[in-house]
Design an enzyme around this catalytic site. Structure first.
Site, PDB file in Angstrom:
ATOM      1  N   THR A  35      32.465  39.168  37.383  1.00 27.18           N
ATOM      2  CA  THR A  35      31.329  38.054  37.715  1.00 27.18           C
ATOM      3  C   THR A  35      31.628  37.729  39.173  1.00 27.18           C
ATOM      4  O   THR A  35      30.519  37.262  39.709  1.00 27.18           O
ATOM      5  CB  THR A  35      31.775  36.585  36.980  1.00 27.18           C
ATOM      6  OG1 THR A  35      32.775  36.647  36.808  1.00 27.18           O
ATOM      7  CG2 THR A  35      31.035  36.864  35.477  1.00 27.18           C
ATOM      8  N   GLY A 120      50.203  47.653  38.659  1.00 29.40           N
ATOM      9  CA  GLY A 120      49.387  48.354  37.924  1.00 29.40           C
ATOM     10  C   GLY A 120      48.836  47.417  36.664  1.00 29.40           C
ATOM     11  O   GLY A 120      48.288  47.894  35.742  1.00 29.40           O
ATOM     12  N   ALA A 121      49.503  46.412  36.676  1.00 27.19           N
ATOM     13  CA  ALA A 121      49.354  45.257  35.468  1.00 27.19           C
ATOM     14  C   ALA A 121      48.032  44.569  35.423  1.00 27.19           C
ATOM     15  O   ALA A 121      47.680  43.915  34.490  1.00 27.19           O
ATOM     16  CB  ALA A 121      50.292  44.449  35.161  1.00 27.19           C
ATOM     17  N   GLY A 122      47.314  44.827  36.621  1.00 28.65           N
ATOM     18  CA  GLY A 122      45.998  44.012  36.886  1.00 28.65           C
ATOM     19  C   GLY A 122      46.330  42.696  37.089  1.00 28.65           C
ATOM     20  O   GLY A 122      45.441  41.634  36.756  1.00 28.65           O
ATOM     21  N   SER A 126      48.115  43.664  45.006  1.00 26.26           N
ATOM     22  CA  SER A 126      47.664  44.062  46.356  1.00 26.26           C
ATOM     23  C   SER A 126      47.093  42.702  47.037  1.00 26.26           C
ATOM     24  O   SER A 126      47.625  42.652  48.126  1.00 26.26           O
ATOM     25  CB  SER A 126      46.628  45.205  46.278  1.00 26.26           C
ATOM     26  OG  SER A 126      45.633  44.982  45.044  1.00 26.26           O
ATOM     27  N   GLU A 158      40.775  44.402  52.044  1.00 24.62           N
ATOM     28  CA  GLU A 158      40.676  45.387  50.733  1.00 24.62           C
ATOM     29  C   GLU A 158      39.466  46.143  50.740  1.00 24.62           C
ATOM     30  O   GLU A 158      39.356  47.328  50.604  1.00 24.62           O
ATOM     31  CB  GLU A 158      40.754  44.529  49.500  1.00 24.62           C
ATOM     32  CG  GLU A 158      40.701  45.323  47.990  1.00 24.62           C
ATOM     33  CD  GLU A 158      42.116  45.564  47.787  1.00 24.62           C
ATOM     34  OE1 GLU A 158      43.071  44.792  48.109  1.00 24.62           O
ATOM     35  OE2 GLU A 158      42.148  46.555  46.955  1.00 24.62           O
ATOM     36  N   ASP A 170      40.719  37.505  43.184  1.00 23.81           N
ATOM     37  CA  ASP A 170      42.230  37.490  43.375  1.00 23.81           C
ATOM     38  C   ASP A 170      42.763  36.951  44.580  1.00 23.81           C
ATOM     39  O   ASP A 170      43.881  36.356  44.319  1.00 23.81           O
ATOM     40  CB  ASP A 170      42.354  39.123  43.411  1.00 23.81           C
ATOM     41  CG  ASP A 170      41.883  39.990  42.344  1.00 23.81           C
ATOM     42  OD1 ASP A 170      41.427  39.501  41.455  1.00 23.81           O
ATOM     43  OD2 ASP A 170      41.662  41.114  42.480  1.00 23.81           O
TER      44      ASP A 170
HETATM   45  C1  GLA Z   1      39.452  43.177  40.009  1.00 18.08           C
HETATM   46  C2  GLA Z   1      38.818  42.781  41.319  1.00 18.08           C
HETATM   47  C3  GLA Z   1      38.429  41.173  41.200  1.00 18.08           C
HETATM   48  C4  GLA Z   1      37.568  41.262  39.949  1.00 18.08           C
HETATM   49  C5  GLA Z   1      38.238  41.621  38.724  1.00 18.08           C
HETATM   50  C6  GLA Z   1      37.004  41.977  37.626  1.00 18.08           C
HETATM   51  O1  GLA Z   1      40.517  42.409  39.767  1.00 18.08           O
HETATM   52  O2  GLA Z   1      39.838  42.670  42.215  1.00 18.08           O
HETATM   53  O3  GLA Z   1      37.566  41.003  42.613  1.00 18.08           O
HETATM   54  O4  GLA Z   1      36.097  41.809  40.226  1.00 18.08           O
HETATM   55  O5  GLA Z   1      38.548  43.000  39.078  1.00 18.08           O
HETATM   56  O6  GLA Z   1      36.852  40.353  37.124  1.00 18.08           O
END
Ligand code: GLA
Length: 384
Positions: A35, A120-122, A126, A158, A170
């Site tokens: 979003t 890599g865990a989301g 970074s 980024e 993030d």
């Molecule tokens: C990644 C991106 C964020 C966001 C999410 C999905 O983490 O870096 O900006 O878009 O995906 O919500």
């Protein structure tokens, strides 16, 4: 030795100098996925898992950087910044490039980078590295960068240097995080509100699939384009629409026949996810975590079936949770195609559940499952 002392010690051993140390955390996001780049809402928080950077001035005109976790070095000057195949130096160079574009002179500096954000865990290691670098340089060279400018420049780093068209969530969460608080961020106006995450007998737990499918970044950029295509179409009829934030379900249905069916369903997901988030915040304010948990499942279903950014491993973990009485909610977290799920689980049940889940996951998906019990902590700061 803890990671802070270790990072400082590594720096001293290499550069015979006392560094300054900056910490910038990885993030979680409770609800509101994909979003942010659509001008919508997100609900992230900064965690106890962080990137640490120790920095000091260089006295030979060159930058000497060391990534402790990869045991890898990189040397460069700052007049021409070139993309490195090593990848990790690009996050630093991207930030430096942005600072230079803002008119700041950045002298050569040395640094040691370390951290415990699982890669890599989301959890956005970074973004954490970019924010840590920006804040560190601002402190070291007295650049007086404001927090919001740090967020924006890290995002541009980024987008422009690293090449992922990510949104602002993030970096915002890493920089603005507050202990025990989640942040409801309006990604259009950048207005934000903190509120305490009071889960009583429950806690936030991440399960790490251990996979990161290579589709992740190309599909991410594709989703952005699909959403932009939807906005463009709607603008022909509704000129006030600037982003999917201005769109309702009714509006989408009204023009459905003119839409490419894939674009339609992507846009519908985003509109519904924003609504879910707003309703979910009301749940939290009322203390109704049961209802919030149901919305997390709703978010996952949308990400899986409509936005199509999930994968078999994530779906397996979320389906497993649905049958567990001690679990209130679960969904994939972050960009998708791997990484973690975020779950709300009864504290006393977590370890036993993990034991069963990890065995089943290993058999079904042939990967080792990891678990992180995250705590919500403060955002980017200098810590010495
Ligand atoms: C990644 C991106 C964020 C966001 C999410 C999905 O983490 O870096 O900006 O878009 O995906 O919500």
């Amino acid at each position: 030795m803890d990671i802070r002392t270790e990072t400082i010690q590594l720096f001293k051993d290499r550069f015979q100098q006392e560094p300054l140390l900056v910490r910038s955390p990885g993030r979680i996001n409770l609800i509101g996925e994909h979003t942010d780049y659509n001008g919508g809402f997100v609900l992230p928080a900064a965690t106890d898992k962080a990137v640490y950077i120790a920095l000091g001035r260089s006295n030979d005109g060159k930058c000497h950087w060391y990534a402790a976790d990869f045991q890898d070095e990189f040397t460069t000057t700052l007049d021409v910044l070139e993309h490195s195949p090593k990848n990790w130096p690009n996050y630093l160079m991207g930030v430096i490039q942005q600072l230079q574009m803002m008119g700041h002179q950045i002298p050569a500096f040395n640094c040691v980078i370390s951290g415990d954000v699982p890669a890599g865990a989301g959890m956005s290691s970074s973004a954490a590295l970019e924010c840590a670098t920006g804040w560190g340089l601002s402190q070291l060279f007295d650049l007086k960068i404001e927090r919001l400018d740090l967020v924006r420049l890290a995002q541009r780093a980024e987008n422009q240097f690293v090449g992922l068209q990510c949104g602002i969530m993030d970096m915002f969460a890493s920089t603005f995080g507050k202990q025990h608080q989640v942040i409801r961020l309006d990604c259009r106006s950048l207005e934000y509100e903190y509120f305490p995450l009071e889960l009583g007998d429950y806690q936030v737990v991440l399960f790490d699939t251990g996979v990161k499918h290579s589709l992740a970044s190309s599909e991410y950029n594709n989703r952005r384009k699909e959403c932009e295509a939807g906005v463009k179409l709607l603008q022909q009829h509704e000129p006030h629409v600037e982003s999917l934030r201005d769109v309702t379900e009714e509006m989408l249905l009204k023009y459905q026949r003119q839409f490419d069916p894939v674009v339609f369903v992507r846009c519908m997901y985003v509109v519904q996810e924003n609504n879910r988030l707003l309703a979910g915040c009301e749940d939290l304010k009322r203390g109704d975590i049961d209802s919030f948990g149901q919305r997390m499942y709703g978010s996952h279903n949308g990400l899986r079936d409509m936005y199509e950014v999930s994968c078999a491993e994530l779906d397996y973990l979320v389906s497993f949770m649905k049958t567990e009485k001690n679990v209130l909610g679960a969904r994939m977290m972050g960009g998708g195609f791997g990484g973690c799920t975020i779950n709300i689980i009864k504290r006393t049940a977590v370890d036993e559940l993990f034991e069963r889940l990890s065995k089943a996951y290993q058999i079904a998906m042939k990967h080792e499952l990891k678990m992180y019990k995250v705590l919500i902590e403060d955002g980017t700061s200098q810590i010495n």
